[in-house]
Enzyme design. Sequence first.
Site, PDB file in Angstrom:
ATOM      1  N   GLU A 138       0.786  -1.245   0.000  1.00 31.05           N
ATOM      2  CA  GLU A 138       0.000   0.000   0.000  1.00 31.05           C
ATOM      3  C   GLU A 138       0.814   1.290   0.000  1.00 31.05           C
ATOM      4  O   GLU A 138       0.370   2.297  -0.551  1.00 31.05           O
ATOM      5  CB  GLU A 138      -0.968   0.000   1.196  1.00 31.05           C
ATOM      6  N   ASP A 146      -3.901  -1.805   5.503  1.00 29.90           N
ATOM      7  CA  ASP A 146      -5.184  -1.725   6.201  1.00 29.90           C
ATOM      8  C   ASP A 146      -5.743  -3.126   6.419  1.00 29.90           C
ATOM      9  O   ASP A 146      -4.985  -4.042   6.692  1.00 29.90           O
ATOM     10  CB  ASP A 146      -6.149  -0.808   5.423  1.00 29.90           C
TER      11      ASP A 146
END
Length: 379
Positions: A138, A146
């Site tokens: 990410e 996440d």
Amino acid sequence: MAPTNLVLIKESSNVRIITLNRPKQLNALNLEMVSRLLEVFHAYEEDPNVKLIIMKGEGRAFCAGGDVATVVNDINKGSWKIGANFFSKEFTMNYLMATYTKPQVSLLRGIVMGGGAGASIHGRFRVVTDNTVFAMPETALGLFPDVGASYYLSRLPGFFGEYVGLTGARLDGAEMLACGLATHFVPLEKLSLLEDALCKANTGDPKLVSNIIDEFSNKNHKLKENSQYFRLKTIDRCFSLRTVEEIISALEKEADKNMDDWISWTIKSLKNASPTSLKISLRSIREGRLQGVGQCLIREYRMVCTVMQGKYSKDFFEGCRALLLDKDKNPKWKPSKLELVSKDKVDHYFTALDDKDWEDLKLPARSKSNLPSYAISKL
């Protein structure tokens, strides 16, 4: 919700086999898939006829992550709250899997990244194989690890979780097993035999399920000679430091002593990532060390909504443009340097949003009296 052909369900007595079926997109999770998974996991928990859930992916991936390109397109057409709806459902699904009353066996063939990790790592049994590739990439997208990653990355040995989360390092099946992301390693040619054996046993007893997987497991699978897991001492020395700037400085000092492909790749990965993403990711994993999985997901929901709102940084939109849409692989981060990302700016990602229509993630109530001990330990 009506059944979808993107999530296939096969019933075998008291076992349910769930197959993610979007192979051309490497089974990337969209709203339709996440909504269906959330629905069936809720239903199966209440159904006494369901004892065991097996999760797998069609094609060459288990799941390459959430379909963030679609999320960005939806936000650009309407409002960031469309994206918030997707993440709300996904994170609720992650929480349900993490605290589930029945065993989930995930067969992790091929790619397991981002949202794919969230749909498997929280479950009781994670079976890797010869071609498994795991990553949380990410920070290269202007986002942060996440789907509850601040919970499971922070519980890896030493500071290996910080390393994996900040650099987006790819792990193979043996490395996943060594660090605890996986529970078993089963050779590729035995995966379908394992699935058949689990269906035939027709049990939800975790000890019996574990014994069955053990029968097919390769107990002697060794790490490759050049595995990054052998660098754990260096990783701990560098990634235990307080700030991203200090981590990079320590890595550069290590490189001065002994420059090799791994250390130059690690430094390059950090320098290519979004500075804002690196700072919020490091803080998120550090906070995750002291929080239960529910607290982690509630905090990550605040963070992802702040990212999508784009008030303090638009790096997520720029990262998706550069890597997923235009594919020029040349994102222009703003701010472009770590020193320009202030503590005050980072703090905004960890506080409730200033928006009258927004609220914190509401997770389903879980009663300790109904949960197995491994699920209670996560609360």
